[in-house]
Scaffold this motif. Structure first.
Motif, PDB file in Angstrom:
ATOM      1  N   ILE A  40       6.811  -5.113  17.016  1.00 19.59           N
ATOM      2  CA  ILE A  40       6.517  -4.866  18.275  1.00 19.59           C
ATOM      3  C   ILE A  40       5.595  -3.721  18.382  1.00 19.59           C
ATOM      4  CG2 ILE A  40       7.807  -3.648  20.218  1.00 19.59           C
ATOM      5  CD1 ILE A  40      10.528  -4.911  19.346  1.00 19.59           C
ATOM      6  N   GLU A  41       4.582  -4.011  19.281  1.00 18.84           N
ATOM      7  CA  GLU A  41       3.248  -3.200  19.520  1.00 18.84           C
ATOM      8  C   GLU A  41       3.996  -1.940  20.289  1.00 18.84           C
ATOM      9  OE1 GLU A  41      -0.229  -4.824  20.503  1.00 18.84           O
ATOM     10  OE2 GLU A  41      -0.073  -6.214  18.778  1.00 18.84           O
ATOM     11  N   ILE A  42       3.714  -0.764  20.153  1.00 21.06           N
ATOM     12  CA  ILE A  42       3.821   0.375  21.058  1.00 21.06           C
ATOM     13  C   ILE A  42       2.704   1.041  21.380  1.00 21.06           C
ATOM     14  CG2 ILE A  42       5.175   2.477  21.123  1.00 21.06           C
ATOM     15  CD1 ILE A  42       7.245   1.209  19.100  1.00 21.06           C
ATOM     16  N   HIS A  43       2.354   1.180  22.489  1.00 21.47           N
ATOM     17  CA  HIS A  43       1.059   2.145  22.816  1.00 21.47           C
ATOM     18  C   HIS A  43       1.298   2.745  24.041  1.00 21.47           C
ATOM     19  CE1 HIS A  43      -1.193  -0.846  20.539  1.00 21.47           C
ATOM     20  NE2 HIS A  43      -0.780  -1.759  21.235  1.00 21.47           N
ATOM     21  N   ARG A  44       0.584   4.245  24.122  1.00 18.08           N
ATOM     22  CA  ARG A  44       0.810   4.721  25.411  1.00 18.08           C
ATOM     23  C   ARG A  44      -0.104   3.779  26.397  1.00 18.08           C
ATOM     24  NH1 ARG A  44      -2.887   8.693  22.646  1.00 18.08           N
ATOM     25  NH2 ARG A  44      -4.316   8.226  24.464  1.00 18.08           N
ATOM     26  N   LYS A  45       0.346   3.751  27.780  1.00 18.65           N
ATOM     27  CA  LYS A  45       0.217   3.089  28.939  1.00 18.65           C
ATOM     28  C   LYS A  45      -1.362   2.902  28.975  1.00 18.65           C
ATOM     29  CE  LYS A  45       0.786   1.864  33.636  1.00 18.65           C
ATOM     30  NZ  LYS A  45       1.602   2.123  34.886  1.00 18.65           N
ATOM     31  N   GLU A  46      -2.101   4.258  29.199  1.00 15.87           N
ATOM     32  CA  GLU A  46      -3.577   3.976  29.063  1.00 15.87           C
ATOM     33  C   GLU A  46      -4.408   3.235  28.089  1.00 15.87           C
ATOM     34  OE1 GLU A  46      -2.518   8.329  27.454  1.00 15.87           O
ATOM     35  OE2 GLU A  46      -1.766   6.942  28.622  1.00 15.87           O
ATOM     36  N   ILE A  47      -3.685   3.426  27.003  1.00 18.29           N
ATOM     37  CA  ILE A  47      -4.383   2.819  25.591  1.00 18.29           C
ATOM     38  C   ILE A  47      -4.116   0.981  26.043  1.00 18.29           C
ATOM     39  CG2 ILE A  47      -4.350   2.315  23.417  1.00 18.29           C
ATOM     40  CD1 ILE A  47      -5.454   4.813  24.066  1.00 18.29           C
ATOM     41  N   TYR A  48      -2.810   0.730  26.522  1.00 15.59           N
ATOM     42  CA  TYR A  48      -2.438  -0.669  26.705  1.00 15.59           C
ATOM     43  C   TYR A  48      -3.483  -1.215  27.795  1.00 15.59           C
ATOM     44  CZ  TYR A  48       0.450  -4.435  28.234  1.00 15.59           C
ATOM     45  OH  TYR A  48       0.833  -5.831  28.690  1.00 15.59           O
ATOM     46  N   LEU A  49      -3.618  -0.464  29.013  1.00 14.38           N
ATOM     47  CA  LEU A  49      -4.715  -0.955  30.007  1.00 14.38           C
ATOM     48  C   LEU A  49      -5.853  -1.138  29.540  1.00 14.38           C
ATOM     49  CD1 LEU A  49      -3.222   1.115  32.966  1.00 14.38           C
ATOM     50  CD2 LEU A  49      -2.615  -1.167  32.342  1.00 14.38           C
ATOM     51  N   SER A  50      -6.250  -0.234  28.699  1.00 11.17           N
ATOM     52  CA  SER A  50      -7.688  -0.608  28.050  1.00 11.17           C
ATOM     53  C   SER A  50      -7.767  -1.483  27.114  1.00 11.17           C
ATOM     54  CB  SER A  50      -7.804   0.733  27.164  1.00 11.17           C
ATOM     55  OG  SER A  50      -9.438   0.592  26.549  1.00 11.17           O
ATOM     56  N   ILE A  51      -6.715  -2.140  26.464  1.00  2.77           N
ATOM     57  CA  ILE A  51      -6.800  -3.123  25.421  1.00  2.77           C
ATOM     58  C   ILE A  51      -6.854  -4.352  26.314  1.00  2.77           C
ATOM     59  CG2 ILE A  51      -5.327  -4.548  24.121  1.00  2.77           C
ATOM     60  CD1 ILE A  51      -4.486  -1.672  22.689  1.00  2.77           C
ATOM     61  N   LEU A  52      -5.762  -4.278  27.735  1.00  3.55           N
ATOM     62  CA  LEU A  52      -5.919  -5.503  28.463  1.00  3.55           C
ATOM     63  C   LEU A  52      -7.370  -5.706  29.120  1.00  3.55           C
ATOM     64  CD1 LEU A  52      -2.554  -5.112  30.786  1.00  3.55           C
ATOM     65  CD2 LEU A  52      -3.222  -6.802  28.651  1.00  3.55           C
ATOM     66  N   GLU A  53      -8.013  -4.772  29.487  1.00  6.62           N
ATOM     67  CA  GLU A  53      -9.201  -4.751  30.144  1.00  6.62           C
ATOM     68  C   GLU A  53     -10.309  -5.374  28.986  1.00  6.62           C
ATOM     69  OE1 GLU A  53     -12.426  -4.803  32.751  1.00  6.62           O
ATOM     70  OE2 GLU A  53     -10.381  -4.443  33.032  1.00  6.62           O
ATOM     71  N   GLU A  54     -10.429  -4.706  27.960  1.00  5.03           N
ATOM     72  CA  GLU A  54     -11.367  -5.291  26.713  1.00  5.03           C
ATOM     73  C   GLU A  54     -10.862  -6.852  26.641  1.00  5.03           C
ATOM     74  OE1 GLU A  54     -11.425  -3.334  23.314  1.00  5.03           O
ATOM     75  OE2 GLU A  54     -11.792  -1.130  24.463  1.00  5.03           O
ATOM     76  N   ASN A  55      -9.743  -7.163  26.736  1.00 10.29           N
ATOM     77  CA  ASN A  55      -9.298  -8.896  26.281  1.00 10.29           C
ATOM     78  C   ASN A  55     -10.016  -9.427  27.539  1.00 10.29           C
ATOM     79  OD1 ASN A  55      -8.069  -8.072  23.689  1.00 10.29           O
ATOM     80  ND2 ASN A  55      -5.978  -8.174  24.608  1.00 10.29           N
ATOM     81  N   ASN A  56      -9.626  -8.909  28.856  1.00 10.96           N
ATOM     82  CA  ASN A  56     -10.323  -9.866  29.937  1.00 10.96           C
ATOM     83  C   ASN A  56     -11.975  -9.756  29.946  1.00 10.96           C
ATOM     84  OD1 ASN A  56      -7.603 -10.098  30.964  1.00 10.96           O
ATOM     85  ND2 ASN A  56      -7.620  -8.238  32.267  1.00 10.96           N
ATOM     86  N   GLN A  57     -12.387  -9.016  29.681  1.00 10.53           N
ATOM     87  CA  GLN A  57     -13.961  -8.822  29.220  1.00 10.53           C
ATOM     88  C   GLN A  57     -14.131  -9.742  28.181  1.00 10.53           C
ATOM     89  OE1 GLN A  57     -15.389  -4.900  28.927  1.00 10.53           O
ATOM     90  NE2 GLN A  57     -14.960  -4.241  30.866  1.00 10.53           N
ATOM     91  N   ALA A  58     -13.680  -9.780  27.285  1.00 15.42           N
ATOM     92  CA  ALA A  58     -13.894 -10.734  26.068  1.00 15.42           C
ATOM     93  C   ALA A  58     -13.683 -12.339  26.329  1.00 15.42           C
ATOM     94  CB  ALA A  58     -13.047 -10.532  24.875  1.00 15.42           C
ATOM     95  N   ALA A  59     -12.570 -12.492  27.279  1.00 10.63           N
ATOM     96  CA  ALA A  59     -12.239 -13.638  27.773  1.00 10.63           C
ATOM     97  C   ALA A  59     -13.176 -14.220  28.661  1.00 10.63           C
ATOM     98  CB  ALA A  59     -10.803 -13.805  28.209  1.00 10.63           C
ATOM     99  N   SER A  60     -13.736 -13.324  29.481  1.00  9.66           N
ATOM    100  CA  SER A  60     -14.678 -13.930  30.535  1.00  9.66           C
ATOM    101  C   SER A  60     -16.324 -14.365  30.127  1.00  9.66           C
ATOM    102  CB  SER A  60     -15.033 -13.010  31.636  1.00  9.66           C
ATOM    103  OG  SER A  60     -15.577 -11.583  31.232  1.00  9.66           O
TER     104      SER A  60
END
Length: 70
Positions: A40-60
């Motif tokens: 189970i991954e545990i991240h601070r919310k701001e880190i989690y949002l940053s990971i989501l953004e990077e994943n979205n950029q990579a997928a685009s």
């Protein structure tokens, strides 16, 4: 949202595998400890949002950009 009041060294359980414990309270900061399975991954919310953004950029990335790498 469930709101609970806890004192230092008290904990809450999430399911059978996750425990959140209040370690200390110092001024306006609260230190918490989280025990959870390693899968189970545990991240601070701001880190989690940053990971989501990077994943979205990579997928685009367009196929055109990928073809340029060949």
């Amino acid at each position: 949202m469930l709101v609970l009041t806890r004192k230092p060294n008290e904990a809450i359980r999430i399911g059978d595998e996750i425990e959140v414990r209040i370690l200390s309270i110092e001024g306006d900061q609260i230190k918490i400890g989280i025990e959870a399975p390693k899968n189970i991954e545990i991240h601070r919310k701001e880190i989690y949002l940053s990971i989501l953004e990077e994943n979205n950029q990579a997928a685009s990335i367009s196929l055109n950009h990928l073809n340029q790498l060949k």
